[in-house]
Design a protein around this motif. Sequence first.
Motif, PDB file in Angstrom:
ATOM      1  N   SER A  53       0.864  -1.185   0.000  1.00  0.00           N
ATOM      2  CA  SER A  53       0.000   0.000   0.000  1.00  0.00           C
ATOM      3  C   SER A  53       0.898   1.232   0.000  1.00  0.00           C
ATOM      4  N   PHE A  54       0.336   2.349  -0.385  1.00  0.00           N
ATOM      5  CA  PHE A  54       1.115   3.579  -0.510  1.00  0.00           C
ATOM      6  C   PHE A  54       0.711   4.575   0.569  1.00  0.00           C
ATOM      7  N   LEU A  55       1.720   5.171   1.201  1.00  0.00           N
ATOM      8  CA  LEU A  55       1.480   6.240   2.164  1.00  0.00           C
ATOM      9  C   LEU A  55       1.497   7.603   1.474  1.00  0.00           C
ATOM     10  N   ALA A  56       2.330   7.739   0.453  1.00  0.00           N
ATOM     11  CA  ALA A  56       2.436   9.003  -0.285  1.00  0.00           C
ATOM     12  C   ALA A  56       2.980   8.708  -1.679  1.00  0.00           C
ATOM     13  N   GLN A  57       2.561   9.506  -2.642  1.00  0.00           N
ATOM     14  CA  GLN A  57       3.017   9.342  -4.018  1.00  0.00           C
ATOM     15  C   GLN A  57       3.322  10.708  -4.621  1.00  0.00           C
ATOM     16  N   GLU A  58       3.987  10.698  -5.778  1.00  0.00           N
ATOM     17  CA  GLU A  58       4.326  11.914  -6.516  1.00  0.00           C
ATOM     18  C   GLU A  58       5.201  12.855  -5.688  1.00  0.00           C
ATOM     19  N   LEU A  59       6.224  12.289  -5.052  1.00  0.00           N
ATOM     20  CA  LEU A  59       7.143  13.057  -4.216  1.00  0.00           C
ATOM     21  C   LEU A  59       8.483  13.216  -4.911  1.00  0.00           C
ATOM     22  N   ASP A  60       9.215  14.286  -4.580  1.00  0.00           N
ATOM     23  CA  ASP A  60      10.598  14.342  -5.027  1.00  0.00           C
ATOM     24  C   ASP A  60      11.413  13.473  -4.069  1.00  0.00           C
ATOM     25  N   GLU A  61      12.623  13.104  -4.452  1.00  0.00           N
ATOM     26  CA  GLU A  61      13.388  12.136  -3.670  1.00  0.00           C
ATOM     27  C   GLU A  61      13.691  12.632  -2.260  1.00  0.00           C
ATOM     28  N   GLU A  62      14.035  13.877  -2.123  1.00  0.00           N
ATOM     29  CA  GLU A  62      14.359  14.415  -0.800  1.00  0.00           C
ATOM     30  C   GLU A  62      13.165  14.323   0.147  1.00  0.00           C
ATOM     31  N   PHE A  63      11.991  14.704  -0.328  1.00  0.00           N
ATOM     32  CA  PHE A  63      10.805  14.632   0.513  1.00  0.00           C
ATOM     33  C   PHE A  63      10.428  13.177   0.786  1.00  0.00           C
ATOM     34  N   ALA A  64      10.626  12.293  -0.180  1.00  0.00           N
ATOM     35  CA  ALA A  64      10.320  10.875   0.022  1.00  0.00           C
ATOM     36  C   ALA A  64      11.192  10.281   1.121  1.00  0.00           C
ATOM     37  N   VAL A  65      12.468  10.647   1.150  1.00  0.00           N
ATOM     38  CA  VAL A  65      13.371  10.165   2.210  1.00  0.00           C
ATOM     39  C   VAL A  65      12.867  10.634   3.569  1.00  0.00           C
ATOM     40  N   LEU A  66      12.524  11.903   3.679  1.00  0.00           N
ATOM     41  CA  LEU A  66      12.022  12.433   4.949  1.00  0.00           C
ATOM     42  C   LEU A  66      10.709  11.771   5.358  1.00  0.00           C
ATOM     43  N   ALA A  67       9.818  11.573   4.405  1.00  0.00           N
ATOM     44  CA  ALA A  67       8.530  10.938   4.696  1.00  0.00           C
ATOM     45  C   ALA A  67       8.723   9.494   5.142  1.00  0.00           C
ATOM     46  N   GLU A  68       9.661   8.788   4.536  1.00  0.00           N
ATOM     47  CA  GLU A  68       9.953   7.408   4.934  1.00  0.00           C
ATOM     48  C   GLU A  68      10.464   7.372   6.376  1.00  0.00           C
ATOM     49  N   ILE A  69      11.394   8.247   6.714  1.00  0.00           N
ATOM     50  CA  ILE A  69      11.944   8.293   8.075  1.00  0.00           C
ATOM     51  C   ILE A  69      10.846   8.589   9.092  1.00  0.00           C
ATOM     52  N   GLU A  70      10.000   9.548   8.787  1.00  0.00           N
ATOM     53  CA  GLU A  70       8.906   9.902   9.695  1.00  0.00           C
ATOM     54  C   GLU A  70       7.911   8.761   9.845  1.00  0.00           C
ATOM     55  N   ALA A  71       7.600   8.082   8.750  1.00  0.00           N
ATOM     56  CA  ALA A  71       6.648   6.968   8.810  1.00  0.00           C
ATOM     57  C   ALA A  71       7.205   5.816   9.643  1.00  0.00           C
ATOM     58  N   ILE A  72       8.473   5.481   9.453  1.00  0.00           N
ATOM     59  CA  ILE A  72       9.096   4.418  10.244  1.00  0.00           C
ATOM     60  C   ILE A  72       9.025   4.771  11.721  1.00  0.00           C
ATOM     61  N   ASP A  73       9.365   6.004  12.045  1.00  0.00           N
ATOM     62  CA  ASP A  73       9.321   6.447  13.443  1.00  0.00           C
ATOM     63  C   ASP A  73       7.899   6.361  14.006  1.00  0.00           C
ATOM     64  N   ALA A  74       6.926   6.823  13.252  1.00  0.00           N
ATOM     65  CA  ALA A  74       5.535   6.810  13.715  1.00  0.00           C
ATOM     66  C   ALA A  74       5.036   5.381  13.944  1.00  0.00           C
ATOM     67  N   TYR A  75       5.334   4.482  13.040  1.00  0.00           N
ATOM     68  CA  TYR A  75       4.900   3.093  13.199  1.00  0.00           C
ATOM     69  C   TYR A  75       5.551   2.465  14.429  1.00  0.00           C
ATOM     70  N   ARG A  76       6.843   2.700  14.606  1.00  0.00           N
ATOM     71  CA  ARG A  76       7.562   2.120  15.755  1.00  0.00           C
ATOM     72  C   ARG A  76       7.048   2.705  17.072  1.00  0.00           C
ATOM     73  N   ARG A  77       6.717   3.987  17.101  1.00  0.00           N
ATOM     74  CA  ARG A  77       6.157   4.580  18.329  1.00  0.00           C
ATOM     75  C   ARG A  77       4.808   3.984  18.671  1.00  0.00           C
ATOM     76  N   ARG A  78       4.108   3.468  17.677  1.00  0.00           N
ATOM     77  CA  ARG A  78       2.816   2.800  17.914  1.00  0.00           C
ATOM     78  C   ARG A  78       3.007   1.322  18.273  1.00  0.00           C
ATOM     79  N   GLY A  79       4.279   0.886  18.385  1.00  0.00           N
ATOM     80  CA  GLY A  79       4.568  -0.478  18.783  1.00  0.00           C
ATOM     81  C   GLY A  79       4.571  -1.487  17.656  1.00  0.00           C
ATOM     82  N   ILE A  80       4.571  -1.028  16.428  1.00  0.00           N
ATOM     83  CA  ILE A  80       4.588  -1.930  15.282  1.00  0.00           C
ATOM     84  C   ILE A  80       6.029  -2.276  14.968  1.00  0.00           C
ATOM     85  N   GLN A  81       6.338  -3.564  14.974  1.00  0.00           N
ATOM     86  CA  GLN A  81       7.697  -4.014  14.699  1.00  0.00           C
ATOM     87  C   GLN A  81       7.928  -4.072  13.193  1.00  0.00           C
TER      88      GLN A  81
END
Length: 84
Positions: A53-81
């Motif tokens: 599934s997609f969290l975000a699309q049509e991003l430039d690479e720099e924003f995609a990297v930041l969005a990936e880092i934020e998403a990983i952090d958010a999922y882990r803070r919710r206890g998702i391994q």
Amino acid sequence: MSTSNFYVYVHSRLNTGEPFYIGKGRADRCINESNRNKHWKHIVAKDCGFLTSFLAQELDEEFAVLAEIEAIDAYRRRGIQLVN
């Protein structure tokens, strides 16, 4: 070539729908099974596949990297391994 062709995606388990990996990519990276770590491969082999599934699309690479880092952090803070 567009500079806004990146996306952030989630791989989830086939049997439970539980997310196990978050990534960024473009083109067919989200369905590509090469260049994955052993934990990712173990889950996919055990479940005989994965859901994408997609969290975000049509991003430039720099924003995609930041969005990936934020998403990983958010999922882990919710206890998702994740296997990232």
